[in-house]
Scaffold this active site. Structure first.
Site, mmCIF file in Angstrom:
data_model
loop_
_atom_site.group_PDB
_atom_site.id
_atom_site.type_symbol
_atom_site.label_atom_id
_atom_site.label_comp_id
_atom_site.label_asym_id
_atom_site.label_seq_id
_atom_site.Cartn_x
_atom_site.Cartn_y
_atom_site.Cartn_z
ATOM 1 N N ARG A 161 50.566 32.920 55.348
ATOM 2 C CA ARG A 161 51.573 33.622 54.523
ATOM 3 C C ARG A 161 51.731 33.006 53.139
ATOM 4 N NH1 ARG A 161 54.303 33.683 59.495
ATOM 5 N NH2 ARG A 161 53.926 35.663 60.541
ATOM 6 N N ASN A 170 46.731 47.156 30.970
ATOM 7 C CA ASN A 170 45.708 47.989 31.613
ATOM 8 C C ASN A 170 45.025 48.919 30.611
ATOM 9 O OD1 ASN A 170 46.385 46.877 34.123
ATOM 10 N ND2 ASN A 170 48.065 48.341 34.367
ATOM 11 N N GLU A 173 54.702 44.272 37.011
ATOM 12 C CA GLU A 173 54.253 45.500 36.352
ATOM 13 C C GLU A 173 55.169 46.693 36.594
ATOM 14 O OE1 GLU A 173 49.921 45.881 36.187
ATOM 15 O OE2 GLU A 173 50.197 48.043 36.305
ATOM 16 N N HIS A 214 37.936 51.155 35.339
ATOM 17 C CA HIS A 214 37.813 51.040 36.800
ATOM 18 C C HIS A 214 37.046 52.232 37.373
ATOM 19 C CE1 HIS A 214 41.482 48.128 37.315
ATOM 20 N NE2 HIS A 214 40.416 47.544 36.803
ATOM 21 N N GLU A 234 38.020 42.066 26.679
ATOM 22 C CA GLU A 234 39.422 41.842 27.066
ATOM 23 C C GLU A 234 40.199 41.200 25.909
ATOM 24 O OE1 GLU A 234 40.802 42.992 29.738
ATOM 25 O OE2 GLU A 234 39.403 42.959 31.436
ATOM 26 N N ARG A 265 54.034 45.220 31.456
ATOM 27 C CA ARG A 265 52.742 44.657 31.870
ATOM 28 C C ARG A 265 51.667 45.735 31.969
ATOM 29 N NH1 ARG A 265 51.237 40.011 36.374
ATOM 30 N NH2 ARG A 265 48.984 40.149 36.011
ATOM 31 N N LYS A 278 47.513 38.366 39.605
ATOM 32 C CA LYS A 278 46.957 39.519 40.323
ATOM 33 C C LYS A 278 45.744 39.033 41.099
ATOM 34 C CE LYS A 278 48.335 43.464 37.520
ATOM 35 N NZ LYS A 278 47.850 44.577 36.671
ATOM 36 N N HIS A 298 32.662 44.342 34.377
ATOM 37 C CA HIS A 298 34.050 44.778 34.210
ATOM 38 C C HIS A 298 34.418 44.885 32.717
ATOM 39 C CE1 HIS A 298 38.320 45.186 34.980
ATOM 40 N NE2 HIS A 298 38.550 44.157 34.168
ATOM 41 N N LYS A 339 49.342 37.204 26.972
ATOM 42 C CA LYS A 339 49.452 37.572 28.385
ATOM 43 C C LYS A 339 50.593 36.822 29.062
ATOM 44 C CE LYS A 339 47.245 38.691 32.653
ATOM 45 N NZ LYS A 339 46.047 39.002 33.399
ATOM 46 N N HIS A 361 41.641 50.256 31.250
ATOM 47 C CA HIS A 361 41.267 49.888 32.619
ATOM 48 C C HIS A 361 41.198 51.077 33.573
ATOM 49 C CE1 HIS A 361 41.665 45.859 31.180
ATOM 50 N NE2 HIS A 361 41.427 45.337 32.356
HETATM 51 P P1 NAD Z 1 32.295 37.161 37.366
HETATM 52 O O1 NAD Z 1 33.313 36.403 38.080
HETATM 53 O O2 NAD Z 1 31.378 38.032 38.137
HETATM 54 O O3 NAD Z 1 31.440 36.149 36.478
HETATM 55 C C1 NAD Z 1 30.399 36.644 35.694
HETATM 56 C C2 NAD Z 1 29.061 35.945 35.986
HETATM 57 O O4 NAD Z 1 29.047 34.675 35.323
HETATM 58 C C3 NAD Z 1 28.810 35.655 37.445
HETATM 59 O O5 NAD Z 1 27.433 35.811 37.705
HETATM 60 C C4 NAD Z 1 29.206 34.191 37.576
HETATM 61 O O6 NAD Z 1 28.584 33.540 38.655
HETATM 62 C C5 NAD Z 1 28.726 33.652 36.260
HETATM 63 N N1 NAD Z 1 29.415 32.460 35.759
HETATM 64 C C6 NAD Z 1 30.721 32.159 35.841
HETATM 65 N N2 NAD Z 1 30.987 31.075 35.116
HETATM 66 C C7 NAD Z 1 29.829 30.658 34.583
HETATM 67 C C8 NAD Z 1 29.471 29.591 33.710
HETATM 68 N N3 NAD Z 1 30.397 28.783 33.181
HETATM 69 N N4 NAD Z 1 28.172 29.453 33.386
HETATM 70 C C9 NAD Z 1 27.234 30.314 33.867
HETATM 71 N N5 NAD Z 1 27.524 31.355 34.649
HETATM 72 C C10 NAD Z 1 28.810 31.529 34.998
HETATM 73 O O7 NAD Z 1 32.969 38.124 36.259
HETATM 74 P P2 NAD Z 1 34.206 37.947 35.291
HETATM 75 O O8 NAD Z 1 33.893 38.778 34.127
HETATM 76 O O9 NAD Z 1 34.593 36.551 35.102
HETATM 77 O O10 NAD Z 1 35.410 38.627 36.110
HETATM 78 C C11 NAD Z 1 35.390 39.986 36.423
HETATM 79 C C12 NAD Z 1 36.333 40.235 37.566
HETATM 80 O O11 NAD Z 1 37.660 39.870 37.172
HETATM 81 C C13 NAD Z 1 36.406 41.665 38.014
HETATM 82 O O12 NAD Z 1 36.331 41.730 39.415
HETATM 83 C C14 NAD Z 1 37.768 42.120 37.552
HETATM 84 O O13 NAD Z 1 38.309 43.115 38.363
HETATM 85 C C15 NAD Z 1 38.552 40.864 37.621
HETATM 86 N N6 NAD Z 1 39.726 40.847 36.751
HETATM 87 C C16 NAD Z 1 40.902 40.450 37.298
HETATM 88 C C17 NAD Z 1 42.030 40.380 36.513
HETATM 89 C C18 NAD Z 1 43.305 39.870 37.089
HETATM 90 O O14 NAD Z 1 44.328 39.961 36.413
HETATM 91 N N7 NAD Z 1 43.295 39.339 38.285
HETATM 92 C C19 NAD Z 1 41.958 40.708 35.147
HETATM 93 C C20 NAD Z 1 40.732 41.094 34.621
HETATM 94 C C21 NAD Z 1 39.606 41.152 35.429
HETATM 95 N N1 GLY Z 2 44.577 42.462 33.759
HETATM 96 C C1 GLY Z 2 45.814 43.170 33.810
HETATM 97 C C2 GLY Z 2 46.950 42.354 34.285
HETATM 98 O O1 GLY Z 2 46.810 41.194 34.612
HETATM 99 O O2 GLY Z 2 48.037 42.846 34.375
#
Ligand code: NAD
Ligand code: GLY
Length: 364
Positions: free
Chosen positions: A122, A246, A238, A253, A186, A242, A144, A266, A228, A249
């Site tokens: 939990r 998006n 949100e 998405h 972003e 907040r 998130k 993404h 942020k 997005h």
């Molecule tokens: P990712 O996590 O897939 O990383 C991108 C690539 O870079 C991967 O192949 C990873 O292994 C590689 N990598 C990571 N760090 C590295 C480094 N320092 N050196 C070499 N390679 C490296 O993608 P991302 O763009 O970081 O994240 C995208 C994800 O984040 C999506 O799933 C999206 O939905 C999510 N997201 C979440 C939020 C949130 O608020 N939680 C906000 C925006 C995006």
């Molecule tokens: N990436 C959108 C949020 O964190 O609200």
């Protein structure tokens, strides 16, 4: 090794937490003294990031007991099945409620490690150690967490704030150029939402950012996290403001799920999604032509796609309808009155959304 760092705070009362930003932070034991009180730490990373940074992080966390679990790399693995693997490791190693999970990687690792932390016993504490630009400017901050469902992006998840975010800017040196560009999408988002001066600065610094110039990158991480953190501090769940984060997005998405997770990054989908939102805003008579031109110009200069080929408007609409931003059957969108002036609305000419999608795809 002592490192210089900036410290920002996400103000959430007793759940407030720091965002540490600086070069070399993940190898500095001090980065974790205030936030990883547990003696048991599960590090969640992936098969790409671990060979680069895991041993440095493990050394910084000593003398705590660390167990590492390495996930397969890729958005297509951001699933409940992969989260189950994290939970299995926690159970097999008898991690208790006072354990801490440390997410070492990009947004995919961070979202899944955070979700495992939200639901294991939990809820246990977790720390984000983001290693992509996208994660350092966005996904590691704000709590998130979650995974994709074949029917929709991030449909399963929970709000669970980290205990800290440790953004080591030195890790960006190993990031693939395409991933750096995706993170910049972003960053553009923050300028578009509410900081026209920052947008103009990005226009001036586009080449320095693409070249991975450390000072320029450090500035965008600080400014993005400031914006942020302030928004999350005012509207954690949100209910209002907040939702501005998006921007692009709901379109993005839909692009990701309609084309199969992993086809478009993404950040790339969000970049094209922001252009869609801007075109729709312009077509509604809201956004001046010159602002639209500047946005398209910046997205192009950052090497991001402004159009997405091989996808039908009807397909995108179908995916938009099951996005989390649908309220009372209406798709809520973030639209723009201009650069720096975003707002959320479900009030738009019904046919305009379809025409925007068709126009966008026809532009190819
Ligand atoms: P990712 O996590 O897939 O990383 C991108 C690539 O870079 C991967 O192949 C990873 O292994 C590689 N990598 C990571 N760090 C590295 C480094 N320092 N050196 C070499 N390679 C490296 O993608 P991302 O763009 O970081 O994240 C995208 C994800 O984040 C999506 O799933 C999206 O939905 C999510 N997201 C979440 C939020 C949130 O608020 N939680 C906000 C925006 C995006
Ligand atoms: N990436 C959108 C949020 O964190 O609200």
């Amino acid at each position: 090794m002592a490192t210089s760092k900036d410290i920002l705070t996400v103000e959430l009362g007793s759940r407030s937490y720091p965002i540490l930003i600086g070069q070399g932070l993940l190898g500095d034991p001090q980065s974790f003294t205030e936030t990883v009180h547990a003696s048991d730490v599960l590090i969640v990373s992936n098969t790409t990031v671990a060979p680069l940074y895991l041993s440095t992080l493990e050394a910084a966390l000593r003398p705590r007991r660390t167990v590492a679990t390495l996930l397969p790399d890729g958005e297509s693995y951001k699933t409940l099945g992969t989260v189950t693997r994290i939970l299995d490791v926690l159970v097999a190693n008898r991690f208790g409620r006072d354990s801490v999970i440390v997410a070492l990687g990009g947004g995919v690792v961070g979202d899944m490690a955070g979700f495992a932390a939200a639901i294991y016993q939990r809820g246990v504490a977790f720390v984000q150690v983001p290693t992509t630009l996208l994660a350092q400017v966005d996904s590691a901050v704000g709590g998130k967490t979650g995974v994709n469902h074949p029917g929709g992006k991030n449909l399963i998840g929970a709000f669970h704030q980290p205990a800290a975010v440790v953004a080591d800017t030195a890790t960006l040196a190993t990031l693939a150029p395409r991933e750096l560009r995706a993170g910049l999408a972003e960053v553009v988002k923050y300028g578009l939402i509410r900081d026209a001066a920052f947008f103009a600065w990005l226009e001036q610094q586009a080449e320095a950012l693409l070249a991975g110039e450390p000072e320029a990158l450090a500035h965008v991480i600080r400014r993005s996290c400031q914006i942020k953190a302030a928004i999350v501090g005012r509207d954690e769940r949100e209910h209002g403001e907040r939702a501005l984060l998006n921007l692009g997005h709901t379109f993005g998405h839909a692009i990701e799920s309609a084309t199969g997770y992993g086809r478009w990054l993404h950040g790339e989908a969000v970049g094209a999604g922001m252009v869609m939102a801007a075109r729709m805003s312009h077509a509604s008579g809201l956004m001046p032509q010159d602002d639209l031109r500047r946005l398209v110009g910046l997205i192009e200069r950052l090497g991001l796609p402004v159009n997405i080929p091989n996808v039908a408007a009807e397909d995108l609409l179908e995916h938009m309808r099951i996005d989390k931003k649908v309220l009372g059957g209406r798709i809520r969108l973030v639209l723009l009155r201009g650069i720096g002036a975003a707002f959320v609305t479900a009030e738009y000419e019904p046919d305009l959304l379809r025409r925007t999608l068709e126009g966008h795809l026809a532009d190819l």
